[in-house]
Write an enzyme that holds these catalytic residues in place. Sequence first.
Site, PDB file in Angstrom:
ATOM      1  CG  HIS A  94    -104.828 -20.769 -12.464  1.00  0.00           C
ATOM      2  ND1 HIS A  94    -105.799 -21.137 -11.560  1.00  0.00           N
ATOM      3  CD2 HIS A  94    -105.128 -19.501 -12.846  1.00  0.00           C
ATOM      4  CE1 HIS A  94    -106.656 -20.132 -11.399  1.00  0.00           C
ATOM      5  NE2 HIS A  94    -106.266 -19.132 -12.177  1.00  0.00           N
ATOM      6  CG  HIS A  96    -110.661 -19.777 -14.530  1.00  0.00           C
ATOM      7  ND1 HIS A  96    -110.972 -18.516 -14.972  1.00  0.00           N
ATOM      8  CD2 HIS A  96    -109.456 -19.660 -13.928  1.00  0.00           C
ATOM      9  CE1 HIS A  96    -110.002 -17.672 -14.664  1.00  0.00           C
ATOM     10  NE2 HIS A  96    -109.066 -18.359 -14.023  1.00  0.00           N
ATOM     11  CE1 TYR A 121    -104.190 -43.670  -8.787  1.00  0.00           C
ATOM     12  CE2 TYR A 121    -106.169 -44.820  -8.058  1.00  0.00           C
ATOM     13  CZ  TYR A 121    -104.895 -44.851  -8.606  1.00  0.00           C
ATOM     14  OH  TYR A 121    -104.313 -46.043  -8.944  1.00  0.00           O
TER      15      TYR A 121
END
Length: 216
Positions: A94, A96, A121
């Site tokens: 995860h 940002h 891709y």
Amino acid sequence: MSASSDLRESICMFARSLHERGLTHGSTGNISARTPDGGLLVTPTGSSFMTLDPARLSQFDAAMNLVGGDRPTKEMPLHRAFYDTRSTAGAIVHLHSCHSVALSMMPDANEDDFLPHLTPYPIMKLGRVKLLPYFMPGDAAIGEAIRGLAGKRSAVMLANHGPVVAGKDLEAAVYAIEELEASAQLAMMTRGLGPKALSGDQVRQLVETFDVEWDA
């Protein structure tokens, strides 16, 4: 060096690389990966990807009890949701990352197929990315939203927050989330310029040739 020690080192190596290239910043982002005994190694809460200590990674046993290391990321609900619904998940990343977050805030962002079909891709490595609404960081509702997808997506984009990708192993998850961010950057760079995207037939050919999860 044991498999667990190797995994600890790999988590810290990939995390540092992602931070150095600006794909996350400060103390943002988190990574988890399955250990050989069925447990998890997880980056600790409030930690920077630049300075992770392999010995201080949060360690969970197979029953998801915290058995070592520092307190884990507050985003554990989203990690648990992916592992619980995708049996093939060996790692979760995860971030940002700037361009994917920017694209998530656009009023015409596609909730069911977040990334425009500009290059092959991202399609091959991610399938269709689901755009989820904004949730406060750490909110258990993020996990519930991911569970609601019933394991049918390997990647989601949390609006105004950041992408989350599940991969068969750590390397696959990192490479896939890099593709997600690069594709979002390309979409923002060409926004309003009328770029020539891949055709429906070209997308279908990729999906069929590379056995991409797509119709879910």
